[in-house]
Design a protein around this motif. Sequence first.
Motif, PDB file in Angstrom:
ATOM      1  N   UNK A   1       0.822  -1.213   0.000  1.00  0.00           N
ATOM      2  CA  UNK A   1       0.000   0.000   0.000  1.00  0.00           C
ATOM      3  C   UNK A   1       0.850   1.254   0.000  1.00  0.00           C
ATOM      4  N   UNK A   2       1.972   1.194   0.702  1.00  0.00           N
ATOM      5  CA  UNK A   2       2.881   2.346   0.707  1.00  0.00           C
ATOM      6  C   UNK A   2       3.440   2.579  -0.695  1.00  0.00           C
ATOM      7  N   UNK A   3       3.764   1.493  -1.415  1.00  0.00           N
ATOM      8  CA  UNK A   3       4.245   1.636  -2.801  1.00  0.00           C
ATOM      9  C   UNK A   3       3.142   2.184  -3.695  1.00  0.00           C
ATOM     10  N   UNK A   4       1.908   1.703  -3.499  1.00  0.00           N
ATOM     11  CA  UNK A   4       0.793   2.203  -4.300  1.00  0.00           C
ATOM     12  C   UNK A   4       0.609   3.702  -4.076  1.00  0.00           C
ATOM     13  N   UNK A   5       0.661   4.124  -2.818  1.00  0.00           N
ATOM     14  CA  UNK A   5       0.481   5.540  -2.507  1.00  0.00           C
ATOM     15  C   UNK A   5       1.599   6.375  -3.117  1.00  0.00           C
ATOM     16  N   UNK A   6       2.827   5.855  -3.080  1.00  0.00           N
ATOM     17  CA  UNK A   6       3.956   6.579  -3.669  1.00  0.00           C
ATOM     18  C   UNK A   6       3.782   6.713  -5.177  1.00  0.00           C
ATOM     19  N   UNK A   7       3.295   5.645  -5.835  1.00  0.00           N
ATOM     20  CA  UNK A   7       3.050   5.718  -7.275  1.00  0.00           C
ATOM     21  C   UNK A   7       1.977   6.760  -7.578  1.00  0.00           C
ATOM     22  N   UNK A   8       0.964   6.841  -6.719  1.00  0.00           N
ATOM     23  CA  UNK A   8      -0.068   7.850  -6.897  1.00  0.00           C
ATOM     24  C   UNK A   8       0.474   9.262  -6.787  1.00  0.00           C
ATOM     25  N   UNK A   9       1.427   9.459  -5.886  1.00  0.00           N
ATOM     26  CA  UNK A   9       2.030  10.796  -5.749  1.00  0.00           C
ATOM     27  C   UNK A   9       2.901  11.122  -6.961  1.00  0.00           C
ATOM     28  N   UNK A  10       3.580  10.120  -7.519  1.00  0.00           N
ATOM     29  CA  UNK A  10       4.437  10.355  -8.686  1.00  0.00           C
ATOM     30  C   UNK A  10       3.625  10.695  -9.924  1.00  0.00           C
ATOM     31  N   UNK A  11       2.470  10.074 -10.030  1.00  0.00           N
ATOM     32  CA  UNK A  11       1.651  10.229 -11.240  1.00  0.00           C
ATOM     33  C   UNK A  11       0.294  10.803 -10.834  1.00  0.00           C
ATOM     34  N   UNK A  12       0.212  12.104 -10.776  1.00  0.00           N
ATOM     35  CA  UNK A  12      -1.001  12.760 -10.309  1.00  0.00           C
ATOM     36  C   UNK A  12      -1.429  13.884 -11.246  1.00  0.00           C
ATOM     37  N   UNK A  13      -1.004  13.792 -12.519  1.00  0.00           N
ATOM     38  CA  UNK A  13      -1.316  14.852 -13.457  1.00  0.00           C
ATOM     39  C   UNK A  13      -2.647  14.665 -14.145  1.00  0.00           C
ATOM     40  N   UNK A  14      -3.036  15.651 -14.956  1.00  0.00           N
ATOM     41  CA  UNK A  14      -4.293  15.574 -15.696  1.00  0.00           C
ATOM     42  C   UNK A  14      -4.226  14.562 -16.831  1.00  0.00           C
ATOM     43  N   UNK A  15      -3.027  14.311 -17.379  1.00  0.00           N
ATOM     44  CA  UNK A  15      -2.907  13.388 -18.500  1.00  0.00           C
ATOM     45  C   UNK A  15      -2.706  11.940 -18.040  1.00  0.00           C
ATOM     46  N   UNK A  16      -1.991  11.732 -16.935  1.00  0.00           N
ATOM     47  CA  UNK A  16      -1.733  10.373 -16.455  1.00  0.00           C
ATOM     48  C   UNK A  16      -1.790  10.378 -14.940  1.00  0.00           C
ATOM     49  N   UNK A  17      -2.762   9.621 -14.430  1.00  0.00           N
ATOM     50  CA  UNK A  17      -2.952   9.576 -12.982  1.00  0.00           C
ATOM     51  C   UNK A  17      -3.030   8.129 -12.522  1.00  0.00           C
ATOM     52  N   UNK A  18      -2.380   7.843 -11.402  1.00  0.00           N
ATOM     53  CA  UNK A  18      -2.415   6.532 -10.766  1.00  0.00           C
ATOM     54  C   UNK A  18      -3.070   6.694  -9.403  1.00  0.00           C
ATOM     55  N   UNK A  19      -3.913   5.755  -9.004  1.00  0.00           N
ATOM     56  CA  UNK A  19      -4.505   5.941  -7.686  1.00  0.00           C
ATOM     57  C   UNK A  19      -5.482   4.897  -7.207  1.00  0.00           C
ATOM     58  N   UNK A  20      -6.577   4.616  -7.973  1.00  0.00           N
ATOM     59  CA  UNK A  20      -7.559   3.652  -7.455  1.00  0.00           C
ATOM     60  C   UNK A  20      -6.957   2.259  -7.322  1.00  0.00           C
ATOM     61  N   UNK A  21      -7.596   1.430  -6.528  1.00  0.00           N
ATOM     62  CA  UNK A  21      -7.150   0.051  -6.338  1.00  0.00           C
ATOM     63  C   UNK A  21      -8.223  -0.901  -6.840  1.00  0.00           C
ATOM     64  N   UNK A  22      -7.794  -1.936  -7.564  1.00  0.00           N
ATOM     65  CA  UNK A  22      -8.708  -2.931  -8.129  1.00  0.00           C
ATOM     66  C   UNK A  22      -8.704  -4.183  -7.258  1.00  0.00           C
ATOM     67  N   UNK A  23      -9.891  -4.619  -6.851  1.00  0.00           N
ATOM     68  CA  UNK A  23     -10.061  -5.835  -6.076  1.00  0.00           C
ATOM     69  C   UNK A  23     -11.111  -6.713  -6.758  1.00  0.00           C
ATOM     70  N   UNK A  24     -11.109  -7.977  -6.389  1.00  0.00           N
ATOM     71  CA  UNK A  24     -12.130  -8.919  -6.855  1.00  0.00           C
ATOM     72  C   UNK A  24     -12.830  -9.513  -5.651  1.00  0.00           C
TER      73      UNK A  24
END
Length: 548
Positions: A275-298
């Motif tokens: 989760x810490x890695x996911x959050x860090x990726x979200x901070x790195x990619x938070x622009x209008x063109x490319x954003x990382x953030x939601x989490x996919x579960x099944x």
Amino acid sequence: MNRPADLIVHNAHVHTVDDDRPRAQALAVRGGRIAWIGDGDGWRQLAGPDTEVVDGRGRLLLPGFVDSHNHVRLGSDAACVQLAGAGSLAEIGRRIAAWLQANPHAPWVEAEAFDYSAIPGGAMPTAADLDPYTGDRPAFVLSYDVHTAWLNTAALRRLGITAGTDELPFGTVRKDPRTGEPTGFLTDFATRGLSREGHRALRAAGVPWADPERQYGRLCASLDLAARYGITTVVEPQNSLDDLALFERAAAEGRLRSRLVAALFHPRGTGEADLAEFAAAGRRHAGDRFRVGPLKLYIDDVVEPHTAALLEPYAGSHSHRGETFYPPEEFAEVLTRLDAAGFQAFVHATGDRGIRTVLDAVEHARRVNGPRDARHQVVHVECLDPADVPRFEALGVVACMQPRHCSPDIAGPGRDWAEAVGEHRWSKAWPMRSLHRAGATLAFSSDWNVAEMDPMVGLYTAVTRQGLAGGEPWMPAETVDLATALRGYTLGSARANFLDDRLGSLTVGKLADLVLLSADLFELDPRGILDTRVELGVLDGEVVHRAG
């Protein structure tokens, strides 16, 4: 004085999806944003010598489409045997034979988009079904929904799958109940094979489909399709941290002509370090063109192979109801932890018991954490119990749905989906109108490459619930009108992904993502929707697609 507009479209039916001003005749763009919307000749005062002026000729101008569930990274692989539409084993064999003739030195036979209904009698496929067509060359075949994989005997040997193999990093091994031998059919491929560990295992085993260059080729081809279809925002719903490099490369090479939101896959057992890695990726990619953030579960799998979780047994079974991937109490705790950490969850749920388990978990999270604007999504919502319809609006849960999936030529009478749940449950199938009337946010999408990416196909199905060739509609009481369907593909999907403050409607001040169609959909018979194309696609005020 303000400088002239960069782009003006006039003499159009401007369907704004903005309740404060539902329609207009003209629109002007300046500096990547919508600068003016109006009627008549008011646009002329904004035109300058360098302004591109487009005569809409009465055609429909819309916000750019927001495809809220589009697997552009999986895409459609030109190197594979294409099995879409192959309705029998014999036809599958013919296509494989033609592919082998064209690719005589290929180390693997790779194919995609097989339909479960191609196997006679509703049975699941076996290695023995493939062997006559593939011989001693290993074969790796993906279902149309990418939830299952089909292997021949040579592939079972190559991958070391024996009677003693139950679980793999990329799937669950199905066994013959009489002999205990592997059948060649792998379930749970979407939850395992598309994970970080699963993809790495496939690459290590030498399956060419998993090669990064093949992945990048699929991504670029899909992104080109998105631009052509006027999809100005793509939500890629399931990625590992390894996959982000593909999007970074696409952006660097100018292949990213749509905005992209990437969700990260959260398999069962994901820990705090992940989760810490996911959050860090979200901070790195938070622009209008490319954003990382939601989490996919099944929470469950799919109906056709009887792996979705139902409240009552499958048709023809006394006891089998499918399974959830988590015990309900554990899933509630997982979602509550993610909610408390500020993550948005996209949860795959197709069966009525699976969907109820997700809604129960959101309700638990709200009790523990307090209400917040989380916009958690239930993705697919294929078989929904009526008692759970009002809970979407009450809990602030988005219904992320794929209208094409409810087409009778995919899921209707005589197809595996309808037969699996039984006619007494057909009224639960994709209840779009019921959810809309109950106030739920509908976010529409293609689920490419499970179904066609073209939003026109989804719009047509949403308003007709007919097959592409026409015919009898299936469960027509759950159709929606065209305006509602368009909202699902624009403002609804934008809101579902926290983008509605700047996208999803043609509103002054919002980012200038828009599409001009070849006709006015509101003036057409529904069949005409399928013949409509995007004439002009604009992202941030820049033309990214122009029909030739």
